[in-house]
Design a protein around this motif. Structure first.
Motif, short mmCIF file in Angstrom:
data_model
loop_
_atom_site.label_atom_id
_atom_site.label_comp_id
_atom_site.label_asym_id
_atom_site.label_seq_id
_atom_site.Cartn_x
_atom_site.Cartn_y
_atom_site.Cartn_z
N VAL A 4 39.70 34.62 22.65
CA VAL A 4 38.64 33.61 22.55
C VAL A 4 37.49 34.21 21.75
N GLN A 5 36.90 33.40 20.86
CA GLN A 5 35.87 33.92 19.97
C GLN A 5 34.71 32.93 19.81
N TYR A 6 33.49 33.45 19.85
CA TYR A 6 32.31 32.69 19.43
C TYR A 6 31.87 33.22 18.07
N PHE A 7 31.35 32.33 17.21
CA PHE A 7 30.68 32.77 15.99
C PHE A 7 29.63 31.73 15.62
N SER A 8 28.79 32.08 14.67
CA SER A 8 27.76 31.16 14.18
C SER A 8 27.71 31.25 12.66
N TYR A 9 27.74 30.09 12.03
CA TYR A 9 27.69 30.03 10.57
C TYR A 9 26.34 29.48 10.12
N PRO A 10 25.71 30.12 9.13
CA PRO A 10 26.18 31.29 8.40
C PRO A 10 25.72 32.60 9.05
N GLY A 11 26.35 33.66 8.68
CA GLY A 11 25.84 34.99 9.01
C GLY A 11 26.56 35.75 10.08
N ARG A 36 31.41 40.68 12.10
CA ARG A 36 30.06 41.20 12.29
C ARG A 36 29.75 41.33 13.78
N LEU A 37 30.09 40.30 14.54
CA LEU A 37 29.83 40.35 15.99
C LEU A 37 30.62 41.45 16.66
N ARG A 38 31.82 41.69 16.18
CA ARG A 38 32.65 42.76 16.74
C ARG A 38 32.03 44.13 16.44
N ARG A 39 31.42 44.26 15.27
CA ARG A 39 30.78 45.53 14.91
C ARG A 39 29.48 45.74 15.70
N GLU A 40 28.69 44.67 15.84
CA GLU A 40 27.34 44.82 16.37
C GLU A 40 27.23 44.56 17.87
N ALA A 41 28.19 43.83 18.43
CA ALA A 41 28.13 43.52 19.87
C ALA A 41 29.56 43.43 20.39
N ASN A 42 30.29 44.52 20.28
CA ASN A 42 31.73 44.52 20.57
C ASN A 42 32.01 44.06 22.01
N GLY A 43 32.82 43.03 22.14
CA GLY A 43 33.23 42.53 23.45
C GLY A 43 32.32 41.47 24.04
N VAL A 44 31.15 41.26 23.46
CA VAL A 44 30.19 40.30 24.02
C VAL A 44 30.56 38.86 23.65
#
Length: 235
Positions: A144-151, A156-164
């Motif tokens: 399951v994945q959350y993301f926000s467009y753009p950016g 990026r989320l995996r790099r900066e907030a892995n698992g959140v």
């Protein structure tokens, strides 16, 4: 005669152009949809009206050598009837991986975008059903994945907030999955398959749009199916 032939030819071109532009919008059940970088078909499956959706690679090219900049974008059918800030989105989704997919690591990406603004900026939660039951626990954790467009892409989320912003769920390809998303200000809760306890909670969504449309989202290498959509804006 020459004028009549030319007139008929231009009328024919106009018809083709008009038909093509109209094809970007369609009616599904009681909803009016605008197709954004996608192609769609309405099917009748076991007595239910089902929306079939794929990413249109002519309108939205995919670059396997530049994945981060060519995924997690506006590839959806946008429901133009309803403007929503907070509320509940309920539906059933099913996904298949396209044969000879242009992306070998396609996972059956299917999801929902919300607060889609005029620039098609939005927040979204999507599923990778093929991850749900593999033997690799790390891959399961990316179901399951959350993301926000753009950016804010998945990478990026995996790099900066892995698992959140991602988690595990017991789901699979080629099966109908009940999805319920509750949206309240900066928080979103995902319930799968009628479970009372949320499968996934996003406590701090990253999108800048405060209100907008709901969209049915699909990503590379996937055929997505949607049915039984219900949108309930908060009063």
């Amino acid at each position: 005669m020459k004028i009549l032939v030319q007139t008929s030819f231009f009328l024919f071109l106009f018809f083709l152009t008009t038909k093509k532009s109209f094809a970007q919008n369609l009616k599904w059940n009681n909803y009016n949809l605008e197709l954004v970088n996608t192609k769609s078909e309405i099917l009748n499956i076991d007595g239910s009206s089902v929306l079939k959706l794929e990413r249109d690679l002519l309108k939205s090219p995919f670059d396997i050598n530049n994945i981060e900049s060519t995924v997690d974008g506006p590839t959806f059918a946008k429901i133009i009837d309803i403007e929503m800030i907070n509320g509940v989105i309920e539906l059933k989704v099913l996904s298949k991986i396209i044969e000879n997919s242009p992306f070998p690591n396609a996972r059956g990406f299917v999801g929902v975008g919300f607060r889609v603004d005029e620039k098609n900026h939005f927040d979204a939660i999507y599923l990778r059903p093929s991850n749900g039951r593999v033997d690799d626990q790390l891959r399961r954790n990316h179901t399951v994945q959350y993301f926000s467009y753009p950016g804010y892409t998945f990478s990026r989320l995996r790099r900066e907030a892995n698992g959140v912003y991602e988690t595990y769920a017991d789901i699979g390809l080629d099966e109908w999955i009940d999805v319920k998303i509750e949206i309240q200000d900066k928080k979103a809760k995902l319930h799968l398959n009628n479970q009372q306890t949320p499968t996934f909670i996003v406590n701090d969504m990253l999108g800048t749009s405060k209100s907008g449309k709901v969209a049915l989202w699909v990503e590379i290498g996937t055929i997505a199916f949607f049915k039984d959509l219900k949108i309930t804006p908060a009063k």
